[in-house]
Every structure is written in C-alpha cells, then in structure tokens.
Design an enzyme around this catalytic site. Structure first.
Site, PDB file in Angstrom:
ATOM      1  N   TRP A 153      -5.595 -18.601  -9.921  1.00 54.18           N
ATOM      2  CA  TRP A 153      -6.581 -17.543 -10.144  1.00 54.18           C
ATOM      3  C   TRP A 153      -6.667 -16.703  -8.882  1.00 54.18           C
ATOM      4  CZ3 TRP A 153      -7.247 -22.538 -12.021  1.00 54.18           C
ATOM      5  CH2 TRP A 153      -7.283 -22.633 -13.419  1.00 54.18           C
ATOM      6  N   HIS A 170     -12.707 -16.380 -14.175  1.00 49.95           N
ATOM      7  CA  HIS A 170     -12.669 -16.709 -15.608  1.00 49.95           C
ATOM      8  C   HIS A 170     -14.114 -16.971 -16.068  1.00 49.95           C
ATOM      9  CE1 HIS A 170     -11.700 -21.143 -14.208  1.00 49.95           C
ATOM     10  NE2 HIS A 170     -12.676 -20.618 -13.538  1.00 49.95           N
ATOM     11  N   ARG A 196      -9.483 -10.474 -11.375  1.00 47.08           N
ATOM     12  CA  ARG A 196      -8.383 -11.113 -10.649  1.00 47.08           C
ATOM     13  C   ARG A 196      -7.671 -10.110  -9.755  1.00 47.08           C
ATOM     14  NH1 ARG A 196      -6.071 -15.344 -15.091  1.00 47.08           N
ATOM     15  NH2 ARG A 196      -8.146 -16.133 -15.614  1.00 47.08           N
ATOM     16  N   GLN A 210     -12.907 -11.942 -21.102  1.00 49.65           N
ATOM     17  CA  GLN A 210     -12.565 -13.218 -21.718  1.00 49.65           C
ATOM     18  C   GLN A 210     -13.703 -13.630 -22.630  1.00 49.65           C
ATOM     19  OE1 GLN A 210     -11.847 -16.217 -18.705  1.00 49.65           O
ATOM     20  NE2 GLN A 210      -9.638 -15.865 -18.819  1.00 49.65           N
ATOM     21  N   VAL A 253      -9.288 -29.427 -18.153  1.00 49.14           N
ATOM     22  CA  VAL A 253      -9.074 -30.004 -19.488  1.00 49.14           C
ATOM     23  C   VAL A 253      -7.957 -31.037 -19.439  1.00 49.14           C
ATOM     24  CG1 VAL A 253      -9.929 -28.099 -20.917  1.00 49.14           C
ATOM     25  CG2 VAL A 253      -7.593 -28.039 -20.034  1.00 49.14           C
ATOM     26  N   ALA A 307     -12.704 -26.927 -24.999  1.00 48.60           N
ATOM     27  CA  ALA A 307     -13.050 -25.626 -24.420  1.00 48.60           C
ATOM     28  C   ALA A 307     -11.863 -24.696 -24.608  1.00 48.60           C
ATOM     29  CB  ALA A 307     -13.370 -25.778 -22.938  1.00 48.60           C
TER      30      ALA A 307
HETATM   31  N1  PHE Z   1     -10.250 -20.433 -17.849  1.00 44.65           N
HETATM   32  C1  PHE Z   1      -8.856 -20.465 -18.219  1.00 44.65           C
HETATM   33  C2  PHE Z   1      -8.183 -19.218 -17.691  1.00 44.65           C
HETATM   34  O1  PHE Z   1      -8.815 -18.246 -17.411  1.00 44.65           O
HETATM   35  C3  PHE Z   1      -8.670 -20.540 -19.714  1.00 44.65           C
HETATM   36  C4  PHE Z   1      -9.159 -21.856 -20.263  1.00 44.65           C
HETATM   37  C5  PHE Z   1     -10.472 -21.970 -20.684  1.00 44.65           C
HETATM   38  C6  PHE Z   1      -8.326 -22.918 -20.379  1.00 44.65           C
HETATM   39  C7  PHE Z   1     -10.917 -23.177 -21.213  1.00 44.65           C
HETATM   40  C8  PHE Z   1      -8.751 -24.123 -20.885  1.00 44.65           C
HETATM   41  C9  PHE Z   1     -10.052 -24.239 -21.307  1.00 44.65           C
HETATM   42  O2  PHE Z   1      -6.978 -19.176 -17.547  1.00 44.65           O
END
Ligand code: PHE
Length: 339
Positions: A153, A170, A196, A210, A253, A307
C-alpha cells in the site's frame, strides 16, 4: 460663508428641478458638485476662515452636499421614469431560457446503486475517517511495522503528525473500528475514498473509491463469501456472471481470495479490456484472520467472518463502459454530461 452655502443650495435645487433628462441632470451635478463645481470651490475657502468658525462651516458644507446628492437622486428616478423608453419591449409571454442543471457524479450514482444492493441483502452502511491512525490502517490488521506487506500500500504519510497519521490506503481500517462498538452478528459495508501514492494511468488513480464489506457470525464459511459476492455482481450488472477465485495474500485474511469476473465486454473470449484473459479482477477478499478477530474483541474459537474490498471505480467503469479512470476525476463536463 454660511450665507453663500445657502445660496448655492437654493440655486442648485432649482436647477435640479428644471433638469428634464438624465443628461441635463448630469450637467447640473457637474456644475455644483464636480471637481471644479461651485460647492468644492467654496469648500476650498474653508481654510481661510478663523479657526473658531471652521467646524460649524465644515458641518454645514457637508450637509449641503448630502442634500444636493439626495435631490439629484430623486430627480434621476423621476426623469428616468418619464422620459426614457425601456431599451427593448419585453414580451412576458415568451417562454424562458432553460437553466443548465447539474446532477450527481457517475461515481456517486453508482455508489448509491451499490449501497442499495447491499442494503437489500441486510448490510448496515458505515463511514470512517479518511485521515487514519496507522494503528487502524496497518497494525490492528496484522500488518506490523517493518513488515514488507506495508509496501503493497503506497502510503501518503501526514507529515509532522505526532499520532502517526496516514491517508487511509484502503477501507479495511473500518473493520476494526466498527467492531469496537458492535458485537457479532454483524454485516456492514463501508464505501469511501482511499489514497495511494501511485503514478496514474488509465487504470490507476492516486485517489479512488473502495467498498469494504465485513460479516462476522457463528459458522461463516468461504462459500458464504463467494455466494454473497457473486450475488452482488449479478445484481449490479443485472445478468448472470461467471466468477473464478484465486488465492491471494492479504495479512488480515486467511485464506485470502481474489475474485475475478468473466469479462463483460467480450463474454470471456478475450479482448483489450481484459488483457485477452477473458477475466477481470474485481474483489480482494478472504476469511478474517484470527488475529484480526481478536483485535476486534471477537473470540475466533466461537466466531468466524469474511471481509472484502470492492474497487468501486473499476466496477463503475465496467458498468458504464468507461475506459479511463482519470476521466472520473477530471471534472470534464464533456464526460460528466453523458451520465
Ligand atoms: N484492503 C484490501 C486492499 O485494498 C482489499 C481487501 C479487503 C482484501 C478485505 C481482503 C479483505 O487491497
């Protein structure tokens, strides 16, 4: 002196009354109040008066000036009404010009659609801060300091902030924030802007939208995740879509899953939009990591959850057939007026 003033005012009033056009009125005004007019010339002589008399004379002179200005104004209104025709006749029955009307930005329109679909599936819609503590953006999501995953990120750091602030990279930080005030079962989505530090091109912007999703309950499984997202995509595009899942790594995750959708433009045969693969990457997702569940105050022995993070801009582009993200943020009316 005061006598003279009175004379000037009387004379001027009479002349003003005799002026029958605005032109004449202007001449009268010049004669008495203009730079070389009678009143200013008299005022000039104020300085030659004995000091005792000056204040009173000055005040009287001012009053005289105000009186004349008012008289001129009144006469101006009068002669205007009587003698000047309106520049053009106005036909009050003529239909008016249509005023240009604004509308919602395509992203806002699309986001409302997304929210509506999740709302109908029983999700609660939440918000979170765009300037975020690193604790929420990274640490509590199992992305420790100095972990190479942080590099994924490209972060904008807020300079000089004692609290380690960043522009959220995010919407995932809201997962933990939301759970601070809730107990399972929960079903939430968090649409919002993220940032970003990236070079921009046709499919990348430094700022985009998002939509985070989080479900926590007893017995939540990967199939719930896949089913929910497939359902969402079909509702969004109003047609049957094929999806495929691929393993992907996200620290928060386990397992991490990317979901692709069969390309809507070529139906899976391969085209420039899907880089000839027939598939388009739509969603990053996965089962909430036990460590993150703990950070949420949830017992991973009892509960599980999934998620996901939807790329709203990309979905919106597919939905409307837009081929360059940068158009969305250009403010270009030629683009915006098409929606
Ligand atoms: N937050 C992650 C991203 O921006 C996306 C994501 C959200 C992945 C939730 C897994 C679970 O790349």
């Amino acid at each position: 002196m005061i006598e003279k003033l009175k004379n000037i005012v009387d004379k001027a009033k009479a002349d003003i009354g005799k002026a029958h056009t605005r032109e004449e009125l202007l001449q009268v005004q010049q004669r008495y109040l203009g730079r070389k007019g009678e009143l200013p010339i008299l005022l000039h002589k104020l300085s030659s008066l004995p000091e005792r008399e000056r204040p009173e004379a000055g005040q009287k002179a001012n009053e005289a000036k105000q009186t004349l200005l008012r008289a001129i104004e009144e006469q101006h209104a009068l002669v205007g009404e009587k003698n000047e025709k309106p520049a053009e006749e106005i036909d009050v029955t003529w239909p008016g010009d249509e005023m240009p009307r604004g509308h919602l930005h395509p992203i806002t329109q699309f986001l409302r659609r997304v929210k509506g679909i999740f709302y109908s599936m029983g999700f609660e819609i939440l918000d979170g801060p765009e300037v975020e503590l690193q604790k929420y953006n990274f640490d509590l999501l199992n992305i420790p300091k100095d972990h190479p995953a942080r590099d994924v990120w490209d972060t904008f750091f807020v300079r000089g902030s004692k609290e380690d602030l960043v522009l959220r990279t995010h919407t995932s930080p809201v997962q933990v924030r939301a759970m601070e005030k809730r107990k399972p079962p929960v079903r939430i989505i968090v649409p919002g802007r993220v940032f970003r530090h990236e070079a921009t091109d046709a499919s990348h912007e430094a700022e985009f939208y998002q939509c985070e999703g989080l479900v926590v309950d007893k017995g939540i499984r990967v199939t719930d995740l896949i089913g929910t997202l497939k359902m969402f995509l079909q509702e969004t595009f109003e047609k049957k879509v094929r999806i495929r899942v691929r393993p992907e790594f996200y620290p928060f995750v386990e397992p991490g899953i990317d979901i692709d959708m069969s390309c809507l433009l070529c139906g899976g045969k391969g085209c420039p939009a899907c880089k000839q693969s027939g598939w388009m990457e739509m969603v990053g997702s996965g089962m909430v990591h036990p460590k993150v569940l703990k950070n949420m105050g949830v017992d991973p022995q009892v509960y599980s959850g999934f998620a996901f993070g939807l790329g709203i801009d990309r979905l919106m582009m597919l939905y409307y057939g837009v081929d360059d993200v940068r158009l969305s943020y250009s403010g270009d009316l030629r683009f915006l007026e098409q929606f």
